[in-house]
Motif scaffolding. Structure first.
Motif, PDB file in Angstrom:
ATOM      1  N   THR A  83       0.846  -1.186   0.000  1.00 16.21           N
ATOM      2  CA  THR A  83       0.000   0.000   0.000  1.00 16.21           C
ATOM      3  C   THR A  83       0.884   1.240   0.000  1.00 16.21           C
ATOM      4  N   VAL A  84       0.574   2.161  -0.883  1.00 18.91           N
ATOM      5  CA  VAL A  84       1.280   3.435  -0.937  1.00 18.91           C
ATOM      6  C   VAL A  84       0.298   4.509  -0.515  1.00 18.91           C
ATOM      7  N   THR A  85       0.669   5.283   0.506  1.00 22.82           N
ATOM      8  CA  THR A  85      -0.152   6.411   0.927  1.00 22.82           C
ATOM      9  C   THR A  85       0.613   7.692   0.602  1.00 22.82           C
ATOM     10  N   ASN A  86       0.019   8.807   0.907  1.00 19.86           N
ATOM     11  CA  ASN A  86       0.707  10.071   0.673  1.00 19.86           C
ATOM     12  C   ASN A  86       1.856  10.287   1.658  1.00 19.86           C
ATOM     13  N   ARG A  88       3.640   7.157   3.335  1.00 21.22           N
ATOM     14  CA  ARG A  88       4.491   5.993   3.567  1.00 21.22           C
ATOM     15  C   ARG A  88       4.138   4.857   2.622  1.00 21.22           C
ATOM     16  N   ILE A  89       5.012   3.853   2.634  1.00 20.90           N
ATOM     17  CA  ILE A  89       4.781   2.595   1.925  1.00 20.90           C
ATOM     18  C   ILE A  89       4.589   1.533   2.996  1.00 20.90           C
ATOM     19  N   ILE A  90       3.500   0.786   2.872  1.00 25.25           N
ATOM     20  CA  ILE A  90       3.118  -0.198   3.878  1.00 25.25           C
ATOM     21  C   ILE A  90       3.096  -1.578   3.223  1.00 25.25           C
ATOM     22  N   THR A  91       3.824  -2.521   3.812  1.00 22.85           N
ATOM     23  CA  THR A  91       3.751  -3.906   3.347  1.00 22.85           C
ATOM     24  C   THR A  91       3.139  -4.744   4.459  1.00 22.85           C
ATOM     25  N   ARG A  92       2.242  -5.627   4.095  1.00 23.52           N
ATOM     26  CA  ARG A  92       1.600  -6.521   5.056  1.00 23.52           C
ATOM     27  C   ARG A  92       1.532  -7.911   4.439  1.00 23.52           C
ATOM     28  N   LYS A  93       1.769  -8.938   5.272  1.00 22.28           N
ATOM     29  CA  LYS A  93       1.616 -10.313   4.803  1.00 22.28           C
ATOM     30  C   LYS A  93       1.346 -11.225   5.983  1.00 22.28           C
ATOM     31  N   GLY A  94       0.792 -12.376   5.681  1.00 23.00           N
ATOM     32  CA  GLY A  94       0.565 -13.381   6.707  1.00 23.00           C
ATOM     33  C   GLY A  94      -0.889 -13.732   6.878  1.00 23.00           C
ATOM     34  N   VAL A  95      -1.136 -15.017   7.093  1.00 24.97           N
ATOM     35  CA  VAL A  95      -2.490 -15.507   7.316  1.00 24.97           C
ATOM     36  C   VAL A  95      -2.787 -15.517   8.807  1.00 24.97           C
ATOM     37  N   PHE A  96      -1.991 -16.234   9.563  1.00 18.84           N
ATOM     38  CA  PHE A  96      -2.195 -16.321  11.010  1.00 18.84           C
ATOM     39  C   PHE A  96      -1.289 -15.345  11.752  1.00 18.84           C
TER      40      PHE A  96
END
Length: 174
Positions: A83-86, A88-96
């Protein structure tokens, strides 16, 4: 999967929200199709006197392998986002177990991309974000990486230039 607005700061808004290219799980999809074909052929060509035990075994093996080969990688792919916002850049991953990484745009000193021949065929690539840290952050399998590169460059460097440009009407009004 949408990005939760509750994770944004005041006056922060989402510019881009994406997951990695579907190429990441393409081999899993093909392997599952092959698995289903093999299961159907096994069901058709195994001797009649082996049934119903062979049917139960074929279904059990096919379902188990489908969970391992397709469902788990698909769930990981589905929950891995960039995700890119005005701000920062946000990375997210993972199921549990969820993991994430946030990089303020102000910390990024260089944005580049890499595209192999296979990446070009699928329309994706790797985005390389250089910060003051020794190792750059590599975002793999970014769809339309060239467009994302241009948008990130505009976000990061355009605001700096417009503040310094004496011919910019916004800079002279301040």
């Amino acid at each position: 999967m949408n990005f939760s607005e509750k994770l944004l700061g005041q006056n922060e808004h989402v510019i881009l929200h994406m997951r990695t290219h579907v190429r990441e799980i393409l081999l899993n999809i093909v392997a599952t199709i092959v698995l289903i074909v093999i299961a159907v052929l096994a069901f058709v060509y195994l001797p009649e006197d082996w049934r119903p035990a062979s049917t139960v075994a074929i279904v059990a093996v096919a379902v188990t392998l489908t969970l391992v080969i397709l469902v788990w990688p698909w769930m990981n792919w589905l929950t891995s986002t960039y995700t890119v916002t005005n701000r920062r850049i946000i990375t997210r991953k993972g199921v549990f177990t969820k993991t994430g990484h946030d990089i303020p745009l102000t910390r990024i000193s260089n944005v580049s991309y890499e595209r192999s021949m296979l990446d070009r065929m699928f329309g994706c690539g790797s985005l390389v974000l250089q910060t003051s840290a020794s190792e750059p952050l590599l975002l793999d399998d970014v769809p339309n990486v060239e467009k994302v590169h241009v948008q990130l460059t505009e976000l990061i460097f355009h605001s700096d230039l417009s503040d310094q440009d004496p011919y910019n009407s916004k800079a002279t009004e301040a």
